[in-house]
Design a protein around this motif. Structure first.
Motif, PDB file in Angstrom:
ATOM      1  N   ILE A 183      11.760  14.854  -9.961  1.00  0.00           N
ATOM      2  CA  ILE A 183      10.673  15.410 -10.765  1.00  0.00           C
ATOM      3  C   ILE A 183       9.493  14.471 -10.598  1.00  0.00           C
ATOM      4  O   ILE A 183       9.528  13.329 -11.054  1.00  0.00           O
ATOM      5  CB  ILE A 183      11.068  15.548 -12.243  1.00  0.00           C
ATOM      6  CG1 ILE A 183      12.218  16.534 -12.369  1.00  0.00           C
ATOM      7  CG2 ILE A 183       9.860  15.990 -13.074  1.00  0.00           C
ATOM      8  CD1 ILE A 183      12.765  16.666 -13.772  1.00  0.00           C
ATOM      9  N   GLY A 184       8.466  14.917  -9.914  1.00  0.00           N
ATOM     10  CA  GLY A 184       7.308  14.091  -9.621  1.00  0.00           C
ATOM     11  C   GLY A 184       7.252  13.768  -8.149  1.00  0.00           C
ATOM     12  O   GLY A 184       7.973  14.331  -7.330  1.00  0.00           O
ATOM     13  N   ARG A 185       6.408  12.841  -7.821  1.00  0.00           N
ATOM     14  CA  ARG A 185       6.182  12.456  -6.432  1.00  0.00           C
ATOM     15  C   ARG A 185       6.967  11.202  -6.083  1.00  0.00           C
ATOM     16  O   ARG A 185       7.184  10.331  -6.910  1.00  0.00           O
ATOM     17  CB  ARG A 185       4.691  12.182  -6.191  1.00  0.00           C
ATOM     18  CG  ARG A 185       3.826  13.365  -6.387  1.00  0.00           C
ATOM     19  CD  ARG A 185       4.074  14.380  -5.317  1.00  0.00           C
ATOM     20  NE  ARG A 185       3.177  15.513  -5.481  1.00  0.00           N
ATOM     21  CZ  ARG A 185       3.270  16.611  -4.789  1.00  0.00           C
ATOM     22  NH1 ARG A 185       4.214  16.723  -3.881  1.00  0.00           N
ATOM     23  NH2 ARG A 185       2.443  17.588  -4.974  1.00  0.00           N
ATOM     24  N   VAL A 186       7.393  11.166  -4.825  1.00  0.00           N
ATOM     25  CA  VAL A 186       7.990   9.966  -4.283  1.00  0.00           C
ATOM     26  C   VAL A 186       6.919   9.340  -3.393  1.00  0.00           C
ATOM     27  O   VAL A 186       6.454   9.952  -2.444  1.00  0.00           O
ATOM     28  CB  VAL A 186       9.269  10.270  -3.472  1.00  0.00           C
ATOM     29  CG1 VAL A 186       9.818   9.008  -2.838  1.00  0.00           C
ATOM     30  CG2 VAL A 186      10.320  10.908  -4.379  1.00  0.00           C
ATOM     31  N   VAL A 187       6.502   8.137  -3.740  1.00  0.00           N
ATOM     32  CA  VAL A 187       5.409   7.461  -3.045  1.00  0.00           C
ATOM     33  C   VAL A 187       5.981   6.397  -2.129  1.00  0.00           C
ATOM     34  O   VAL A 187       6.807   5.575  -2.538  1.00  0.00           O
ATOM     35  CB  VAL A 187       4.440   6.811  -4.064  1.00  0.00           C
ATOM     36  CG1 VAL A 187       3.329   6.057  -3.343  1.00  0.00           C
ATOM     37  CG2 VAL A 187       3.880   7.865  -5.002  1.00  0.00           C
ATOM     38  N   LEU A 188       5.542   6.417  -0.876  1.00  0.00           N
ATOM     39  CA  LEU A 188       5.917   5.369   0.073  1.00  0.00           C
ATOM     40  C   LEU A 188       4.776   4.368   0.131  1.00  0.00           C
ATOM     41  O   LEU A 188       3.635   4.728   0.424  1.00  0.00           O
ATOM     42  CB  LEU A 188       6.178   5.957   1.459  1.00  0.00           C
ATOM     43  CG  LEU A 188       7.386   6.884   1.548  1.00  0.00           C
ATOM     44  CD1 LEU A 188       7.427   7.549   2.914  1.00  0.00           C
ATOM     45  CD2 LEU A 188       8.659   6.128   1.278  1.00  0.00           C
ATOM     46  N   ASP A 189       5.083   3.106  -0.157  1.00  0.00           N
ATOM     47  CA  ASP A 189       4.080   2.054  -0.170  1.00  0.00           C
ATOM     48  C   ASP A 189       4.314   1.120   1.013  1.00  0.00           C
ATOM     49  O   ASP A 189       5.250   0.333   1.018  1.00  0.00           O
ATOM     50  CB  ASP A 189       4.151   1.272  -1.485  1.00  0.00           C
ATOM     51  CG  ASP A 189       3.070   0.237  -1.617  1.00  0.00           C
ATOM     52  OD1 ASP A 189       2.300   0.025  -0.660  1.00  0.00           O
ATOM     53  OD2 ASP A 189       2.969  -0.360  -2.707  1.00  0.00           O
ATOM     54  N   PRO A 190       3.464   1.198   2.032  1.00  0.00           N
ATOM     55  CA  PRO A 190       3.672   0.351   3.215  1.00  0.00           C
ATOM     56  C   PRO A 190       3.423  -1.127   2.939  1.00  0.00           C
ATOM     57  O   PRO A 190       3.807  -1.975   3.732  1.00  0.00           O
ATOM     58  CB  PRO A 190       2.644   0.900   4.222  1.00  0.00           C
ATOM     59  CG  PRO A 190       1.612   1.560   3.398  1.00  0.00           C
ATOM     60  CD  PRO A 190       2.316   2.077   2.162  1.00  0.00           C
TER      61      PRO A 190
ATOM     62  N   ALA B 207       7.849   9.798  -9.518  1.00  0.00           N
ATOM     63  CA  ALA B 207       9.283   9.594  -9.739  1.00  0.00           C
ATOM     64  C   ALA B 207       9.740   8.246  -9.203  1.00  0.00           C
ATOM     65  O   ALA B 207      10.592   7.588  -9.797  1.00  0.00           O
ATOM     66  CB  ALA B 207      10.080  10.712  -9.078  1.00  0.00           C
ATOM     67  N   ALA B 208       9.178   7.834  -8.061  1.00  0.00           N
ATOM     68  CA  ALA B 208       9.608   6.579  -7.443  1.00  0.00           C
ATOM     69  C   ALA B 208       8.530   6.067  -6.504  1.00  0.00           C
ATOM     70  O   ALA B 208       7.821   6.854  -5.886  1.00  0.00           O
ATOM     71  CB  ALA B 208      10.905   6.785  -6.666  1.00  0.00           C
ATOM     72  N   VAL B 209       8.448   4.752  -6.416  1.00  0.00           N
ATOM     73  CA  VAL B 209       7.619   4.089  -5.409  1.00  0.00           C
ATOM     74  C   VAL B 209       8.585   3.291  -4.550  1.00  0.00           C
ATOM     75  O   VAL B 209       9.336   2.456  -5.056  1.00  0.00           O
ATOM     76  CB  VAL B 209       6.565   3.162  -6.044  1.00  0.00           C
ATOM     77  CG1 VAL B 209       5.773   2.443  -4.966  1.00  0.00           C
ATOM     78  CG2 VAL B 209       5.650   3.949  -6.963  1.00  0.00           C
ATOM     79  N   MET B 210       8.572   3.605  -3.249  1.00  0.00           N
ATOM     80  CA  MET B 210       9.559   3.009  -2.354  1.00  0.00           C
ATOM     81  C   MET B 210       8.883   2.343  -1.170  1.00  0.00           C
ATOM     82  O   MET B 210       7.757   2.676  -0.809  1.00  0.00           O
ATOM     83  CB  MET B 210      10.528   4.095  -1.875  1.00  0.00           C
ATOM     84  CG  MET B 210      11.223   4.812  -3.026  1.00  0.00           C
ATOM     85  SD  MET B 210      12.189   6.223  -2.499  1.00  0.00           S
ATOM     86  CE  MET B 210      13.586   5.378  -1.824  1.00  0.00           C
ATOM     87  N   ARG B 211       9.605   1.411  -0.552  1.00  0.00           N
ATOM     88  CA  ARG B 211       9.112   0.751   0.651  1.00  0.00           C
ATOM     89  C   ARG B 211       9.090   1.749   1.804  1.00  0.00           C
ATOM     90  O   ARG B 211       9.886   2.683   1.851  1.00  0.00           O
ATOM     91  CB  ARG B 211      10.011  -0.421   1.029  1.00  0.00           C
ATOM     92  CG  ARG B 211      10.071  -1.499  -0.019  1.00  0.00           C
ATOM     93  CD  ARG B 211      11.038  -2.587   0.344  1.00  0.00           C
ATOM     94  NE  ARG B 211      12.303  -2.018   0.795  1.00  0.00           N
ATOM     95  CZ  ARG B 211      13.122  -2.596   1.656  1.00  0.00           C
ATOM     96  NH1 ARG B 211      12.839  -3.773   2.155  1.00  0.00           N
ATOM     97  NH2 ARG B 211      14.239  -2.023   2.019  1.00  0.00           N
ATOM     98  N   LEU B 212       8.190   1.562   2.733  1.00  0.00           N
ATOM     99  CA  LEU B 212       8.108   2.441   3.893  1.00  0.00           C
ATOM    100  C   LEU B 212       9.413   2.443   4.679  1.00  0.00           C
ATOM    101  O   LEU B 212       9.811   3.469   5.230  1.00  0.00           O
ATOM    102  CB  LEU B 212       6.940   1.995   4.786  1.00  0.00           C
ATOM    103  CG  LEU B 212       6.556   2.925   5.924  1.00  0.00           C
ATOM    104  CD1 LEU B 212       6.220   4.321   5.402  1.00  0.00           C
ATOM    105  CD2 LEU B 212       5.381   2.359   6.688  1.00  0.00           C
ATOM    106  N   GLU B 213      10.098   1.330   4.681  1.00  0.00           N
ATOM    107  CA  GLU B 213      11.379   1.232   5.386  1.00  0.00           C
ATOM    108  C   GLU B 213      12.437   2.162   4.790  1.00  0.00           C
ATOM    109  O   GLU B 213      13.430   2.475   5.432  1.00  0.00           O
ATOM    110  CB  GLU B 213      11.903  -0.207   5.356  1.00  0.00           C
ATOM    111  CG  GLU B 213      11.069  -1.185   6.160  1.00  0.00           C
ATOM    112  CD  GLU B 213       9.852  -1.698   5.398  1.00  0.00           C
ATOM    113  OE1 GLU B 213       9.733  -1.466   4.173  1.00  0.00           O
ATOM    114  OE2 GLU B 213       8.994  -2.336   6.040  1.00  0.00           O
TER     115      GLU B 213
END
Length: 70
Positions: free
Chosen positions: A60-67, A39-45
């Protein structure tokens, strides 16, 4: 894992999985047989905002945190 594909079943999520099931899933994704719903790729912050999205139950789906993202 083949029985899932032959039945055209859809996995919406799991709360518990064995290691062999995870290995099978990663193998299927790497072969392109299945695609994860992201669903989203977001900054770790932005972890607080990501958590709020998941808790709201509207994602709907996964929210991914990308450090690595800036």
């Amino acid at each position: 894992p083949a029985h899932i594909l032959f039945k055209s079943a859809e996995i919406l999520g799991v709360t518990n999985a064995r290691r062999d099931q995870l290995v099978d899933t990663v193998d299927l994704v790497s072969k392109g047989a299945i695609r994860p719903c992201i669903a989203a790729v977001m900054r770790l912050e932005d972890v607080a905002r990501a958590h709020a999205m998941v808790e709201a139950g509207t994602v709907i789906g996964r929210v991914v945190l990308d450090p690595r993202s800036r």
